[in-house]
Design a protein around this motif. Structure first.
Motif, PDB file in Angstrom:
ATOM      1  N   GLU B   7      20.736  89.327 -58.689  1.00  0.00           N
ATOM      2  CA  GLU B   7      19.495  89.765 -59.343  1.00  0.00           C
ATOM      3  C   GLU B   7      18.976  91.032 -58.683  1.00  0.00           C
ATOM      4  O   GLU B   7      18.486  91.935 -59.344  1.00  0.00           O
ATOM      5  CB  GLU B   7      18.416  88.680 -59.232  1.00  0.00           C
ATOM      6  N   ARG B 196       9.326  87.596 -68.252  1.00  0.00           N
ATOM      7  CA  ARG B 196       9.734  86.418 -69.011  1.00  0.00           C
ATOM      8  C   ARG B 196      10.534  85.453 -68.116  1.00  0.00           C
ATOM      9  O   ARG B 196      10.262  84.260 -68.050  1.00  0.00           O
ATOM     10  CB  ARG B 196      10.565  86.914 -70.187  1.00  0.00           C
ATOM     11  N   GLU B 197      11.489  86.019 -67.406  1.00  0.00           N
ATOM     12  CA  GLU B 197      12.305  85.189 -66.524  1.00  0.00           C
ATOM     13  C   GLU B 197      11.454  84.505 -65.460  1.00  0.00           C
ATOM     14  O   GLU B 197      11.626  83.323 -65.172  1.00  0.00           O
ATOM     15  CB  GLU B 197      13.355  86.043 -65.811  1.00  0.00           C
ATOM     16  N   GLU B 199       8.301  83.838 -65.581  1.00  0.00           N
ATOM     17  CA  GLU B 199       7.475  82.818 -66.223  1.00  0.00           C
ATOM     18  C   GLU B 199       8.273  81.521 -66.398  1.00  0.00           C
ATOM     19  O   GLU B 199       7.787  80.431 -66.088  1.00  0.00           O
ATOM     20  CB  GLU B 199       7.006  83.349 -67.581  1.00  0.00           C
ATOM     21  N   ILE B 200       9.499  81.666 -66.867  1.00  0.00           N
ATOM     22  CA  ILE B 200      10.320  80.470 -67.094  1.00  0.00           C
ATOM     23  C   ILE B 200      10.709  79.822 -65.766  1.00  0.00           C
ATOM     24  O   ILE B 200      10.706  78.602 -65.629  1.00  0.00           O
ATOM     25  CB  ILE B 200      11.557  80.820 -67.944  1.00  0.00           C
ATOM     26  N   MET B 201      11.005  80.659 -64.785  1.00  0.00           N
ATOM     27  CA  MET B 201      11.320  80.103 -63.459  1.00  0.00           C
ATOM     28  C   MET B 201      10.191  79.197 -62.982  1.00  0.00           C
ATOM     29  O   MET B 201      10.428  78.100 -62.482  1.00  0.00           O
ATOM     30  CB  MET B 201      11.495  81.228 -62.438  1.00  0.00           C
ATOM     31  N   ARG B 202       8.968  79.686 -63.138  1.00  0.00           N
ATOM     32  CA  ARG B 202       7.828  78.901 -62.652  1.00  0.00           C
ATOM     33  C   ARG B 202       7.676  77.632 -63.471  1.00  0.00           C
ATOM     34  O   ARG B 202       7.338  76.575 -62.937  1.00  0.00           O
ATOM     35  CB  ARG B 202       6.550  79.714 -62.738  1.00  0.00           C
ATOM     36  N   LEU B 203       7.934  77.777 -64.760  1.00  0.00           N
ATOM     37  CA  LEU B 203       7.789  76.639 -65.661  1.00  0.00           C
ATOM     38  C   LEU B 203       8.745  75.512 -65.293  1.00  0.00           C
ATOM     39  O   LEU B 203       8.391  74.344 -65.375  1.00  0.00           O
ATOM     40  CB  LEU B 203       8.098  77.130 -67.083  1.00  0.00           C
ATOM     41  N   VAL B 204       9.965  75.869 -64.903  1.00  0.00           N
ATOM     42  CA  VAL B 204      10.943  74.823 -64.622  1.00  0.00           C
ATOM     43  C   VAL B 204      10.933  74.440 -63.149  1.00  0.00           C
ATOM     44  O   VAL B 204      11.743  73.614 -62.722  1.00  0.00           O
ATOM     45  CB  VAL B 204      12.368  75.221 -65.069  1.00  0.00           C
ATOM     46  N   GLY B 205      10.036  75.036 -62.369  1.00  0.00           N
ATOM     47  CA  GLY B 205       9.826  74.528 -61.020  1.00  0.00           C
ATOM     48  C   GLY B 205      10.508  75.300 -59.901  1.00  0.00           C
ATOM     49  O   GLY B 205      10.770  74.747 -58.833  1.00  0.00           O
ATOM     50  N   ALA B 206      10.792  76.600 -60.139  1.00  0.00           N
ATOM     51  CA  ALA B 206      11.303  77.398 -59.023  1.00  0.00           C
ATOM     52  C   ALA B 206      10.145  77.653 -58.056  1.00  0.00           C
ATOM     53  O   ALA B 206       9.015  77.863 -58.468  1.00  0.00           O
ATOM     54  CB  ALA B 206      11.847  78.731 -59.538  1.00  0.00           C
ATOM     55  N   ASP B 208       7.932  79.719 -55.181  1.00  0.00           N
ATOM     56  CA  ASP B 208       7.600  81.137 -54.959  1.00  0.00           C
ATOM     57  C   ASP B 208       8.676  81.790 -54.106  1.00  0.00           C
ATOM     58  O   ASP B 208       9.060  82.925 -54.337  1.00  0.00           O
ATOM     59  CB  ASP B 208       6.250  81.261 -54.246  1.00  0.00           C
ATOM     60  N   LEU B 280       2.734  87.609 -57.581  1.00  0.00           N
ATOM     61  CA  LEU B 280       2.855  86.162 -57.775  1.00  0.00           C
ATOM     62  C   LEU B 280       1.483  85.506 -57.779  1.00  0.00           C
ATOM     63  O   LEU B 280       1.247  84.546 -58.513  1.00  0.00           O
ATOM     64  CB  LEU B 280       3.718  85.541 -56.679  1.00  0.00           C
TER      65      LEU B 280
END
Ligand SMILES: Nc1ncnc2c1ncn2[C@@H]1O[C@H](COP(=O)(O)OP(=O)(O)OP(=O)(O)O)[C@@H](O)[C@H]1O
Ligand SMILES: [Mg+2]
Lengths: 242, 283
Positions: B7, B196-197, B199-206, B208, B280
């Protein structure tokens, strides 16, 4: 499992989004969340995955309390709560299976377990034949299935769905709803905000109605005398409940 | 290669200009540090070698009795700063003057040079303070008419060294701040591009920490490249100076060179850390 205790939330500009909400949702339960636009449905769901926290009162999900959870606690909680939205929120430049695998990669799941889990969950949502398609090559209903697969791939104890059928036609809506019922039947709780009263009427799941951030109806408390008085504003819903 | 590293590398392709800019400013920052650091290093080296010749000379009045000179030499030799003290008799002084300044031979015909005491200082004491101290004590002997030492140029060299050091500090820090700001901006853009990525990372529990990692790696890589570039630039600059000014210079030893590159990594890391944390917290 999910408990709201006197939870109130006011946004910065003075909008009251939740007012003194008391609510308990048990394991494996299927709950509809209804109410007019702006009633606070999305806000209530956000409180469950702790994207918002009440200004007063408490939201407790499993062992995680809104009063004490750190950012890391919230991240850990979200691994056990699947979340889907009206607008799917897929990564447009990744295939179906990459979108689902993403949810495992970013929580550091062992790499050799990812492919197996992804293919299992894609089969579960009926997309086994579309694994290498890009989101734009799928119908809305199929895209929502990808989002649901992504939400399920970590075996959550609850699936939170904010108007999951809001962008879908009737046929796709029925398909997605059936999928959510199956998910519920297999033991995952489902909390679904929706404007689609047809769906609500045609099933006998628990229904909670919000207005101006307050719970004005909860079919689970139908036996209680205070609950009955609240049934008059939606005849259809009353029908379904009775 | 880990997900985070992959990344991190993607962002170089996404914003090549800004990436180059961040690397360049880090390089300039460290180049300024490095160049002025080298000036300091070389002046110190020069002071070291030149000051081996640093000597203090006390000249005796005409007709001073040689025994009091000898006694003074013995006393002076015992000073902690003093490496050695010698008596230079008029005859020797004359011969040396003739040797050193051949063209002016005739000027030195007569023995007008007085008896002198010549003192060399120990390596640790070859600075203006010690020189002045010892000169003062020598001047206190009754038979001493005059004390001379390379006061001016020693002070001068020290002053140049201090100015060079301060200039390097200021310029280096200024560039470092600019580098941190530019890296911060780059990271902010990279995070927006990947909103977007994230946002989704946070949504699925990645966590900080996980979300932060590729951006920190990105900053550290840029910093390291900038540090290496600065090292190359400084090396190039010194070799040009050596070639055209035919001037022997000392370069950083390995430890200092490595420290420079690490400093680059730290600047890069600091820039991205500040920016990522702020982003963040807002999200
Ligand atoms: N981030 C925010 N900042 C300020 N106000 C907000 C924010 N999010 C929601 N609100 C306000 O809070 C209230 C509740 O919003 P919420 O999104 O929870 O309603 P909703 O029931 O989900 O509505 P809809 O059915 O239209 O999705 C609304 O008045 C909305 O304008
Ligand atoms: Mg909403």
């Amino acid at each position: 499992m999910i408990r709201f205790t006197n939870a109130s939330l006011e946004y910065a500009r003075g909008t009251v989004a939740l007012h003194d909400v008391n609510l308990f949702i048990a394991r494996r339960e299927f709950v509809f969340l209804t109410g007019p636009s702006g009633a606070g449905k999305s806000t209530l769901l956000k409180c469950i995955y702790m994207d918002e926290r009440p200004d007063s009162g408490e939201v407790k999900v499993g062992a995680t309390s809104s009063l004490t959870a750190t950012r890391t606690d919230v991240a850990k909680l979200r691994r056990k709560t699947g979340i889907v939205f009206q607008d799917f929120r897929l990564l447009e430049d990744r295939t179906v299976e990459q979108n689902v695998a993403f949810a495992l990669e970013v929580i550091g799941a062992p790499r050799n377990t990812i492919a197996g889990k992804v293919s299992r969950v894609l089969t579960q949502v009926g997309l086994a034949s579309k694994t290498t398609a890009l989101p734009r090559e799928l119908s809305g209903g199929e895209q929502q299935r990808v989002a649901i697969a992504r939400a399920l791939v970590n075996d959550p104890f609850v699936l939170i769905a904010d108007e999951p059928t809001g962008n879908l036609d009737d046929r796709a809506t029925r398909g997605i709803f059936q999928l959510l019922r199956d998910i519920s039947a297999s033991g995952t709780a489902v909390v679904m905000a929706t404007h689609n009263l047809d769906l609500v009427r045609r099933s006998d799941y628990r229904t909670i109605e919000l207005t101006h951030g307050e719970i004005v109806f909860d079919s689970a408390s139908i036996a209680a005398p205070t609950g009955v008085a609240l049934l008059d504003d939606d005849a259809g819903m009353t029908e379904a409940v009775l | 290669m880990s997900l985070a590293t992959r990344e991190a590398l993607v962002s170089f392709r996404r914003a090549p200009l800004l990436s180059a800019l961040s690397i360049t400013t880090i390089a300039f920052s460290l180049f300024a540090f490095g160049l002025f650091g080298l000036v300091v290093l070389n002046i110190r080296q020069a002071l070291e070698t030149v000051s081996e010749r640093v000597e203090i000379r006390a000249f005796a009045y005409d007709g001073t009795d040689s025994r009091s000179v000898a006694a003074a030499v013995a006393e002076i030799s015992a000073y902690p700063e003093v490496l050695r003290a010698d008596v230079i008799l008029p005859q020797e002084a004359l011969e040396r003057a003739r040797r050193e300044m051949g063209e002016f031979k005739d000027v030195f015909e007569s023995a007008f040079l007085p008896t002198a005491i010549e003192v060399r200082l120990k390596p640790g004491y070859r600075d203006p303070d010690a020189v002045q101290r010892v000169a003062g004590k020598m001047g206190a002997f009754a038979f001493v008419e005059d004390v001379r030492y390379g006061e001016d140029w020693i002070n001068q060299l020290h002053r140049i060294r201090n100015i060079a050091g301060a200039t390097g500090m200021v310029l280096g820090l200024a560039f470092a701040i600019v580098a941190v700001i530019i890296i911060g901006a780059t990271i902010r853009m990279a995070m927006m591009a990947r909103a977007r990525e994230i946002e989704i990372m946070r949504l699925v529990g990645a966590t900080d920490g996980f979300i932060r990692r590729p951006f920190l790696i990105e900053g550290a890589i840029k910093g390291t490249v900038g540090g290496a570039l600065a090292l190359g630039l400084t090396w190039f600059a010194t070799s040009v100076i050596e070639r055209y000014l035919s001037f022997d210079t000392v370069f950083f030893d390995t430890r200092l060179a490595v420290a420079g590159v690490i400093a680059g990594a730290v600047i890069g890391l600091a820039g991205s850390m500040v920016s990522v944390s702020r982003q963040l917290r807002q999200a």
